[in-house]
Design an enzyme around this catalytic site. Structure first.
Site, short mmCIF file in Angstrom:
data_model
loop_
_atom_site.label_atom_id
_atom_site.label_comp_id
_atom_site.label_asym_id
_atom_site.label_seq_id
_atom_site.Cartn_x
_atom_site.Cartn_y
_atom_site.Cartn_z
N ASN A 1 -4.81 66.82 16.94
CA ASN A 1 -5.25 66.42 15.65
C ASN A 1 -5.06 65.06 15.18
O ASN A 1 -5.67 64.65 14.52
CB ASN A 1 -4.90 67.28 14.29
CG ASN A 1 -3.63 67.91 14.46
OD1 ASN A 1 -2.65 68.02 15.27
ND2 ASN A 1 -2.64 67.17 12.99
N CYS B 1 -1.67 68.65 6.60
CA CYS B 1 -0.30 68.91 6.32
C CYS B 1 0.43 68.26 6.10
O CYS B 1 2.22 69.08 5.89
CB CYS B 1 -0.41 70.30 7.18
SG CYS B 1 -1.72 71.32 7.09
N THR C 1 -9.83 92.53 2.07
CA THR C 1 -11.13 91.86 1.93
C THR C 1 -11.70 90.88 2.70
O THR C 1 -11.80 90.30 2.08
CB THR C 1 -11.40 92.09 0.30
OG1 THR C 1 -11.47 93.61 0.02
CG2 THR C 1 -12.78 92.03 -0.04
N GLN D 1 -9.37 71.84 17.07
CA GLN D 1 -10.13 70.07 16.55
C GLN D 1 -11.50 70.26 17.88
O GLN D 1 -12.04 68.99 17.73
CB GLN D 1 -8.92 69.52 16.94
CG GLN D 1 -8.29 68.94 15.76
CD GLN D 1 -9.22 68.74 14.22
OE1 GLN D 1 -9.45 67.94 14.84
NE2 GLN D 1 -7.47 68.48 13.62
#
Length: 383
Positions: free
Chosen positions: A152, A329, A242, A180
């Protein structure tokens, strides 16, 4: 107005994807796991259609596609979900690389604290892991090899094809983080041998908050991954919770668009890369690229501008370009890039390195205009 050049962090959503999602939000009310009424059935049809779109892009079956919240979720399930299988087989050795996303590195390190033995392989200055070196570490008790397809930060393509083929012969599980590369290296992924694969929709111009874990079948059996969270039996018990139907639909739409347009998109991003490099050359700014460009995707460069501190350049050029110097991140950390450090790049060069990434919808005119201004600024603040 500045130009967005941080697609590796998150690509802008395609308008066609957004339209699809809005249609689902408006017209498919219900829980896809509700089986007692038509609204649930309609939501389930949307999900299964999207599952088919993902499967078509990757060349897998719909029964091998599981929706998650993103690559971090998928990576955790792929690795931590093998704990029960490891205990049964006695295989508790994991191999990965030092340039993996934190979602893999931190998960593998956590497994080390639970009694697993970990080997972490460094790449060289090319940015690529040596396949022979990695495979030499494989043992009889090796449970898993986890390796990203494209890095990345650098855009460097890893030797996953060679490694995957050899691991298949040795019957060692192989996990590929395709965050990526999914939607960009379509034919390469279809030909790849692996047991688990992860990606996030927002890297291929889909919505944030949805991703996929692919579990390949062998002898009609899925890769031996178990859920790592407790809850319902959604996604056949692999990932409870869900399903966000509209996000799933957006993921599927992004995959279908990529399946039809990836070849044309690669040409577009390749032309933009030529433009970027031509601008650096024309404006006579000293620079070099990090990583072997013979093994680099067409939508990314990691560039070192000696004497220009990347933090200073990014801050001073915000009005022109949105760029980064590493993974989103870890962007709050001012420590040197762990990826470039693992490659052996000197710290003095790491602090002068930038990541620039773009997409097929990036305007060449806007790119040239704004990048020229960034380069002029770099010349002014150069030490």
């Amino acid at each position: 107005m500045s130009i967005y050049l941080d697609y590796n962090a998150s690509a802008p959503i395609d308008s066609r994807v957004l339209d699809t999602m809005i249609g689902v939000y408006k017209g498919a009310v219900g829980n896809a796991d509700s089986r007692t009424h038509n609204h649930g059935e309609k939501a389930r049809e949307v999900v299964e259609h999207a599952r088919g779109q993902v499967a078509d892009l990757l060349g897998v079956t719909t029964g091998e596609v599981f929706f998650t919240s993103g690559s971090t979720d998928s990576n955790n399930i792929a690795i931590r979900g093998l704990e029960e299988y490891a205990e049964k087989t006695g295989k508790k050795h994991i191999i990965t690389s030092a340039i993996e996303h934190k979602a893999v590195l931190e998960t593998v390190k956590a497994m080390g604290k639970m009694g697993f033995e970990i080997d972490i392989v460094n790449p060289d200055l090319s940015g690529r892991v040596n396949a022979v070196q990695l495979l030499s570490l494989v043992r009889d008790d090796t449970l898993l090899v986890s390796l990203m397809h494209v890095n990345n930060e650098t855009g460097i393509i890893q030797p996953v094809k060679e490694i995957g083929e050899e691991l298949a012969k040795r019957k060692v599980l192989f996990h590929v983080d395709a965050t990526q590369s999914c939607g960009k290296m379509v034919e390469e992924l279809k030909q790849l041998k692996y047991n688990m694969l992860s990606f996030s929709a927002h890297k291929l111009q889909g919505p944030q908050g949805i991703g996929v874990l692919v579990l390949r079948k062998s002898g009609y059996r899925l890769a031996p991954v178990k859920a790592i969270m407790y809850g319902g039996q959604q996604e056949h018990g692999i990932r409870p919770g869900t399903l966000p139907v509209a996000l799933v639909a957006g993921c599927g739409c992004a995959c279908e668009i990529a399946a039809h347009e990836y070849a044309e998109n690669r040409k577009k991003t390749g032309n933009l890369k030529e433009l970027v490099l031509r601008l650096f050359d024309e404006m006579e700014l000293e620079y070099h690229l990090n990583g072997d460009q013979d093994h680099c995707i067409s939508s990314t460069i990691n560039v070192c501008i000696p004497g220009v501190i990347s933090e200073a350049l990014m801050i001073s050029s915000k009005q022109y370009c949105s760029i980064s110097n590493g993974s989103a991140c870890t962007s709050k950390s001012y420590a040197p890039s762990y990826v470039l450090s693992a490659m052996g790049v000197p710290e003095s060069e790491i602090e002068c390195s930038l990541r620039i990434s773009w997409g097929p919808d990036t305007s060449a005119e806007e790119l040239e205009k704004n990048l020229r201004k960034l380069i002029e600024l770099a010349k002014q603040i150069k030490c």
